[in-house]
Design a protein around this motif. Structure first.
Motif, PDB file in Angstrom:
ATOM      1  N   ASP A 244      45.605 -41.078  74.983  1.00  0.00           N
ATOM      2  CA  ASP A 244      44.485 -41.590  75.785  1.00  0.00           C
ATOM      3  C   ASP A 244      44.341 -43.117  75.688  1.00  0.00           C
ATOM      4  O   ASP A 244      43.510 -43.715  76.374  1.00  0.00           O
ATOM      5  CB  ASP A 244      43.163 -40.899  75.395  1.00  0.00           C
ATOM      6  CG  ASP A 244      42.826 -41.034  73.931  1.00  0.00           C
ATOM      7  OD1 ASP A 244      43.447 -41.888  73.257  1.00  0.00           O
ATOM      8  OD2 ASP A 244      41.951 -40.291  73.447  1.00  0.00           O
ATOM      9  N   GLU A 245      45.151 -43.760  74.836  1.00  0.00           N
ATOM     10  CA  GLU A 245      45.167 -45.217  74.782  1.00  0.00           C
ATOM     11  C   GLU A 245      46.203 -45.817  75.731  1.00  0.00           C
ATOM     12  O   GLU A 245      46.222 -47.038  75.949  1.00  0.00           O
ATOM     13  CB  GLU A 245      45.498 -45.702  73.358  1.00  0.00           C
ATOM     14  CG  GLU A 245      44.500 -45.275  72.286  1.00  0.00           C
ATOM     15  CD  GLU A 245      44.944 -45.692  70.901  1.00  0.00           C
ATOM     16  OE1 GLU A 245      44.232 -46.517  70.277  1.00  0.00           O
ATOM     17  OE2 GLU A 245      46.004 -45.212  70.436  1.00  0.00           O
ATOM     18  N   GLN A 247      46.796 -45.586  79.042  1.00  0.00           N
ATOM     19  CA  GLN A 247      46.391 -46.166  80.329  1.00  0.00           C
ATOM     20  C   GLN A 247      45.837 -47.577  80.145  1.00  0.00           C
ATOM     21  O   GLN A 247      46.190 -48.508  80.893  1.00  0.00           O
ATOM     22  CB  GLN A 247      45.343 -45.272  80.988  1.00  0.00           C
ATOM     23  CG  GLN A 247      44.969 -45.721  82.402  1.00  0.00           C
ATOM     24  CD  GLN A 247      46.121 -45.608  83.386  1.00  0.00           C
ATOM     25  OE1 GLN A 247      46.691 -44.530  83.553  1.00  0.00           O
ATOM     26  NE2 GLN A 247      46.489 -46.714  84.023  1.00  0.00           N
ATOM     27  N   ASP A 248      44.984 -47.764  79.119  1.00  0.00           N
ATOM     28  CA  ASP A 248      44.420 -49.094  78.879  1.00  0.00           C
ATOM     29  C   ASP A 248      45.512 -50.098  78.529  1.00  0.00           C
ATOM     30  O   ASP A 248      45.469 -51.262  78.952  1.00  0.00           O
ATOM     31  CB  ASP A 248      43.397 -49.037  77.747  1.00  0.00           C
ATOM     32  CG  ASP A 248      42.119 -48.309  78.151  1.00  0.00           C
ATOM     33  OD1 ASP A 248      41.886 -48.177  79.380  1.00  0.00           O
ATOM     34  OD2 ASP A 248      41.377 -47.861  77.256  1.00  0.00           O
ATOM     35  N   ALA A 249      46.495 -49.641  77.766  1.00  0.00           N
ATOM     36  CA  ALA A 249      47.587 -50.532  77.367  1.00  0.00           C
ATOM     37  C   ALA A 249      48.385 -50.995  78.576  1.00  0.00           C
ATOM     38  O   ALA A 249      48.763 -52.171  78.683  1.00  0.00           O
ATOM     39  CB  ALA A 249      48.501 -49.827  76.365  1.00  0.00           C
ATOM     40  N   ILE A 250      48.622 -50.073  79.506  1.00  0.00           N
ATOM     41  CA  ILE A 250      49.378 -50.421  80.724  1.00  0.00           C
ATOM     42  C   ILE A 250      48.588 -51.440  81.551  1.00  0.00           C
ATOM     43  O   ILE A 250      49.147 -52.418  82.061  1.00  0.00           O
ATOM     44  CB  ILE A 250      49.686 -49.161  81.544  1.00  0.00           C
ATOM     45  CG1 ILE A 250      50.645 -48.243  80.761  1.00  0.00           C
ATOM     46  CG2 ILE A 250      50.307 -49.528  82.886  1.00  0.00           C
ATOM     47  CD1 ILE A 250      50.875 -46.884  81.399  1.00  0.00           C
ATOM     48  N   GLU A 251      47.300 -51.205  81.657  1.00  0.00           N
ATOM     49  CA  GLU A 251      46.472 -52.120  82.446  1.00  0.00           C
ATOM     50  C   GLU A 251      46.419 -53.507  81.818  1.00  0.00           C
ATOM     51  O   GLU A 251      46.448 -54.528  82.523  1.00  0.00           O
ATOM     52  CB  GLU A 251      45.062 -51.544  82.590  1.00  0.00           C
ATOM     53  CG  GLU A 251      45.013 -50.305  83.476  1.00  0.00           C
ATOM     54  CD  GLU A 251      43.625 -49.690  83.538  1.00  0.00           C
ATOM     55  OE1 GLU A 251      42.709 -50.243  82.866  1.00  0.00           O
ATOM     56  OE2 GLU A 251      43.454 -48.659  84.225  1.00  0.00           O
ATOM     57  N   ASP A 252      46.369 -53.571  80.476  1.00  0.00           N
ATOM     58  CA  ASP A 252      46.346 -54.858  79.781  1.00  0.00           C
ATOM     59  C   ASP A 252      47.621 -55.662  80.036  1.00  0.00           C
ATOM     60  O   ASP A 252      47.609 -56.903  80.001  1.00  0.00           O
ATOM     61  CB  ASP A 252      46.171 -54.662  78.274  1.00  0.00           C
ATOM     62  CG  ASP A 252      44.765 -54.179  77.914  1.00  0.00           C
ATOM     63  OD1 ASP A 252      43.865 -54.334  78.761  1.00  0.00           O
ATOM     64  OD2 ASP A 252      44.590 -53.656  76.796  1.00  0.00           O
ATOM     65  N   LEU A 253      48.722 -54.942  80.302  1.00  0.00           N
ATOM     66  CA  LEU A 253      49.993 -55.612  80.566  1.00  0.00           C
ATOM     67  C   LEU A 253      50.131 -56.023  82.029  1.00  0.00           C
ATOM     68  O   LEU A 253      51.126 -56.631  82.417  1.00  0.00           O
ATOM     69  CB  LEU A 253      51.173 -54.687  80.194  1.00  0.00           C
ATOM     70  CG  LEU A 253      51.366 -54.418  78.695  1.00  0.00           C
ATOM     71  CD1 LEU A 253      52.466 -53.382  78.480  1.00  0.00           C
ATOM     72  CD2 LEU A 253      51.708 -55.701  77.944  1.00  0.00           C
ATOM     73  N   GLY A 254      49.146 -55.655  82.858  1.00  0.00           N
ATOM     74  CA  GLY A 254      49.202 -55.991  84.273  1.00  0.00           C
ATOM     75  C   GLY A 254      49.930 -54.963  85.103  1.00  0.00           C
ATOM     76  O   GLY A 254      50.356 -55.255  86.228  1.00  0.00           O
ATOM     77  N   GLY A 255      50.095 -53.743  84.518  1.00  0.00           N
ATOM     78  CA  GLY A 255      50.718 -52.667  85.277  1.00  0.00           C
ATOM     79  C   GLY A 255      52.206 -52.537  85.012  1.00  0.00           C
ATOM     80  O   GLY A 255      52.755 -53.100  84.060  1.00  0.00           O
ATOM     81  N   TYR A 256      52.833 -51.777  85.872  1.00  0.00           N
ATOM     82  CA  TYR A 256      54.261 -51.491  85.733  1.00  0.00           C
ATOM     83  C   TYR A 256      55.101 -52.662  86.253  1.00  0.00           C
ATOM     84  O   TYR A 256      54.576 -53.512  86.994  1.00  0.00           O
ATOM     85  CB  TYR A 256      54.582 -50.210  86.517  1.00  0.00           C
ATOM     86  CG  TYR A 256      53.767 -49.012  86.087  1.00  0.00           C
ATOM     87  CD1 TYR A 256      54.052 -48.338  84.915  1.00  0.00           C
ATOM     88  CD2 TYR A 256      52.682 -48.571  86.866  1.00  0.00           C
ATOM     89  CE1 TYR A 256      53.296 -47.250  84.523  1.00  0.00           C
ATOM     90  CE2 TYR A 256      51.912 -47.487  86.485  1.00  0.00           C
ATOM     91  CZ  TYR A 256      52.226 -46.833  85.308  1.00  0.00           C
ATOM     92  OH  TYR A 256      51.473 -45.752  84.918  1.00  0.00           O
TER      93      TYR A 256
END
Length: 886
Positions: A244-245, A247-256
């Motif tokens: 559950d962490e 999605q937030d991690a991906i968003e913090d990186l600016g996505g794919y």
């Protein structure tokens, strides 16, 4: 045919000093003993059909096909088995070529020596060769399926025993540099060098690998933070422990696109790259979490570019390789599945890390990757079209390597060397993603993805494309800088009698140089002043203990007949090799029937001396002096006679020798005479009354001098060496028991008895001998011991060893008694088989002024019995003495 015994030789041996890895098979030809191959119907035809490649065996005629011609003309089956065993190993890819076959004294029984690379494969080849030859004799053929199975089994045995590719690379370079190496018994550790000069490796971890650096490199996120703090370009990312962490991690990186990998992974396990959707991210998370011991996962931004491995050794970049993920290239006709199969047929590809390349495996992950590229296993690629089977570029998953060492930009070299220092690794592999390694990372948005401890070498040593790099040379330069020794001095001592005393004295002299000396003897293994292991430790296993010990600076190794015959020496060469004498002992054992054959066994020590070293030979023993013809090293002689012809001729030519002249133990160095000490002042010689002790001292002093020990240090060693029951147990230990004396000595063969007799006959009082001998000696040897006993002692008690070594109880004693009677029918003697009772009887009945001479099986038991007789209220003071027996 029947195999009676198979043993493995691992060092210089009776069969060959140069070819040290041999399997020795004792083979009974049984019904084929009197039947040469030309008398066996169809054998020539059968063997040439089964193994046509035997035509390449030249054998004695020295021409191609020479061995097959021997079969046609008639040779015995032991010879055939030798060649077949060698050829089976050749067919399995092992380059061997040395073999010897010799008939023994037992009719129809042969000794067959076969070279091997892996000893298990060598033993297998010997058994398979017997099976193959027997089948052809009985049926005229050997099924192809059996040949195929034998070769397959041999290949598997070799593969199982092989070192990993990185370790193999380092070991080969060590061998090239004449650095000895050993397998240690735990954790695949390899020792390079000997004793105190050793270094250790485990794959590409070394003695210099910092545990802090290794631990940090295994912590991927910690490594990234340390590097980021130092201004090194690293991927942006985060560590998570729960799904559950994510999605937030991906968003913090600016996505794919992103990369997901385990926090503590290696070899590409659990890594997924270029992830572009949530579904792929969930699956990648599960794979990474499963591969992590801590269940921690790194989520990073995916950087496009090529995958490079930069190898840094001892602070210097030594190789760079671009790693290309597993792939197949279309030919316009084959399916992807067929292309994979064709690629895997490349002989360089194998399983895991054992070969230069790894086979491409098809699994769910590869099929998904194909699907993402719009392919399936049945797709036919256009000519030149590429389909990737793995997203990561690890060689362990089927990737290939292209050498780029000459293309890396100087700034990137500087950066890589700086990173190795920051992390604290002596050897490290940096994974760099960059579009162009020839440009600075900062200019092309390149990043250092990982820093790896214990990096693999095979991509650099055997790249798929480009120049191979000798990266192991840099490792050896680090471990053993120019001028740094990898070996310690080895002084080996052999002979029939005197080995233990000479070894102990030589070790004592070497201690005077201030170095830690490890030595092996018939009573134990010692390091410095301490006993490491009690026992008859004169074989390669005990010598190996000394050579592997990191505290030992000099090795003095007693090297007995048994170890040389059964296993070979523990070292490839020594600095000094001493051969004291050769006499008729142990004949009839291990197929050594004559004294000339025994001399050949002892000669192995002399022949193993390095070319700049010294072989120390007894000039008075023709068999020993004759060894000089086979020695490639310098030769030095010792003699009790200063006018000995061999010594005289040798020193006239500037040679080195030791002699007993005018009562002195002296070194002759060309025209110079260097007197070390007067024999009466040397405790070992019992006031100069024991000639054999003087001879032992000559050999030890000469060996020490040849090794560079100063005369003053040799003199100090002679003066301080006390031949006591503590220092030389069982070697001429003389005890004053008040009204009489007792002497304990381990003489057990005719030459030993004769040497002892020179001392006993000069005793002013009556002498009582408690005599016996090892049960595995020949009948005539026991009779000879009886005759000698009659000549030496006034009264004799004949006893037997507890271990009769296969003889019936009383048999050996009866033969000794027979010898006594043949020599002197009036001689007083009795037979008391129990050694303890025999000793007690002699001590109980010893008259005033007499000498009780005990020649025991158990030295410790004899010492205990004698020491229990010390006079009440008086200390027991061993008199100066020692023995020429070993």
């Amino acid at each position: 045919m029947k195999i009676l015994k198979i043993q493995t030789l691992r060092g210089p041996n009776y069969w060959s000093v140069r070819r040290q890895k041999l399997v020795l098979m004792r083979l009974d030809l049984e019904d084929l003993a009197e039947k040469p191959t030309n008398k066996i119907p169809g054998f020539y035809e059968g063997i040439t059909e089964v193994l046509p490649s035997l035509v390449e065996h030249y054998c004695s005629p020295g021409v191609r096909g020479g061995f097959l011609e021997r079969i046609r003309e008639g040779t015995y089956m032991g010879h055939v088995v030798e060649h077949v065993a060698l050829e089976l190993q050749e067919l399995a890819g092992m380059r061997v070529g040395f073999g010897r076959t010799r008939q023994t004294a037992s009719p129809g029984v042969y000794q067959v020596a076969i070279e091997h690379i892996d000893e298990q494969a060598g033993r297998y080849s010997a058994r398979a060769a017997v099976r193959l030859c027997r089948s052809i004799v009985d049926t005229g053929k050997y099924p192809q399926s059996e040949i195929d199975r034998d070769i397959k089994d041999l290949k598997e045995l070799w593969a199982e025993a092989s070192l990993g590719p990185s370790t193999e690379t380092i070991v080969k370079e060590a061998h090239y540099r004449d650095i000895p190496w050993f397998h240690l018994s735990a954790r695949s550790t390899i020792q390079l060098g000997q004793g105190a000069n050793q270094k250790r490796i485990q794959a590409t971890l070394t003695d210099y690998s910092s545990i802090l650096g290794v631990e940090l490199a295994c912590d991927k996120e910690g490594t990234k933070r340390i590097l980021a703090d130092a201004g090194v370009p690293v991927p942006r990312g985060a560590v998570i422990k729960y799904l559950d962490e994510l999605q937030d991690a991906i968003e913090d990186l600016g996505g794919y696109p992103i990369v997901i990998k385990p926090l503590d992974g290696n070899h590409g396990r659990g890594i997924s790259i270029d992830i572009k959707s949530w579904e792929e991210a969930e699956e990648a998370y599960d794979a990474a979490s499963a591969a992590s011991k801590t269940r921690s996962v790194i989520v990073e931004h995916y950087y496009t570019g090529r995958d490079h491995r930069v190898l840094v050794v001892n602070g210097q970049v030594v190789a760079v390789a671009e790693r290309v993920p597993a792939r197949v290239i279309g030919d316009g006709s084959a399916t992807i599945q067929e292309l994979i199969e064709e690629t895997n047929r490349d002989p360089r590809r194998g399983e895991g890390h054992d070969n230069v390349l790894t086979k491409i495996k098809v699994d769910r992950k590869s099929e998904q990757l194909l699907e993402s590229q719009g392919y399936s296993l049945q797709t036919v690629l256009r000519k030149g079209e590429i389909a990737y089977m793995r997203a990561t570029a690890n060689l362990s998953t089927g990737g290939i390597a292209v050498d780029k060492t000459d293309e890396i930009h100087p700034e990137n070299i500087w950066l890589a060397q700086r990173v190795a220092k920051i992390i604290g690794l002596d050897i490290c592999g940096l994974d760099i993603v960059t579009p162009d390694i020839s440009k600075p990372l900062r200019e092309v948005d390149g990043v250092i993805v990982e820093v790896n401890a214990a990096p693999g070498f095979r991509m650099h040593v055997c790249p798929s494309e480009g120049l191979p790099r000798n990266v192991a040379a840099a490792v050896l330069d680090m471990l053993f800088p120019p001028g740094t020794p990898s070996r310690i001095p080895i002084l080996a001592v052999t002979g029939t009698n005197g080995k233990t005393t000479t070894t102990r004295l030589l070790a004592h002299i070497m201690k005077q140089t201030g170095r830690t000396v490890g030595f092996t003897t018939t009573d134990g293994t010692y390091i410095g002043d301490y006993l490491v292991e009690k026992g008859d430790n004169t074989g390669p296993q005990s010598a190996g203990l000394i050579l592997k010990d990191p505290t030992v600076e000099v090795a003095v190794l007693e090297s007995a007949r048994g170890g040389i015959i059964r296993s070979g020496l523990a070292f490839d060469y020594c600095d000094v090799g001493v051969v004291l004498n050769v006499s008729a002992d142990h004949l009839g054992l291990d197929d050594i029937e004559t004294i000339e054959q025994m001399a050949r066994v002892k000669s192995v020590v002399a022949e193993t001396v390095r070319s700049q070293g010294y072989a120390i030979l007894n000039a008075e023993d023709p068999l020993v002096a004759g060894m000089a013809e086979r020695v490639k090293a310098n030769v030095a002689y010792f003699s009790m006679n200063p006018d000995n012809e061999v010594v005289w001729s040798h020193t006239r030519q500037g040679g080195l020798a030791a002699v007993y002249e005018d009562g002195y133990i002296s070194i002759l160095n060309g025209d110079w005479t260097l007197r070390i000490e007067e024999a009466v002042n040397v405790p070992l010689t019992m006031g100069g009354r024991a000639p054999f002790m003087i001879a032992n001292a000559l050999a030890a002093c000469l060996a020490a001098f040849a090794q560079g020990v100063e005369i003053e240090e040799i003199r100090a060693g002679l003066a301080s060496f006390q031949a006591s029951s503590e220092q030389t147990p069982g070697r001429m230990n003389l005890f004053d028991l008040g009204e009489y004396h007792a002497l304990i000595d381990y003489a057990h063969n005719p030459a030993g008895y004769k040497a002892l007799g020179d001392f006993v006959r000069n005793w002013p009082g009556e002498s009582i001998g408690v005599v016996g001998g090892p049960g595995d000696r020949r009948d005539e040897d026991f009779i000879t011991l009886g005759k000698l006993s009659a000549q030496i002692f006034d009264r004799i008690i004949v006893k037997e060893d507890d271990d009769t070594r296969g003889r019936s109880r009383g048999d050996a004693a009866d033969l000794i008694c027979k010898g006594i009677e043949e020599a002197d029918r009036k001689k007083k003697y009795e037979s008391i088989l129990d050694e303890t009772k025999a000793i007690d009887t002699a001590l109980d009945e010893a008259p005033r002024g007499s000498l009780v001479v005990i020649l025991p099986e158990s030295v410790s038991r004899s010492l205990s019995l004698v020491q229990s007789r010390k006079p009440v209220g008086e200390g027991l003071i061993p008199q100066n003495g020692a023995s020429g027996k070993a």
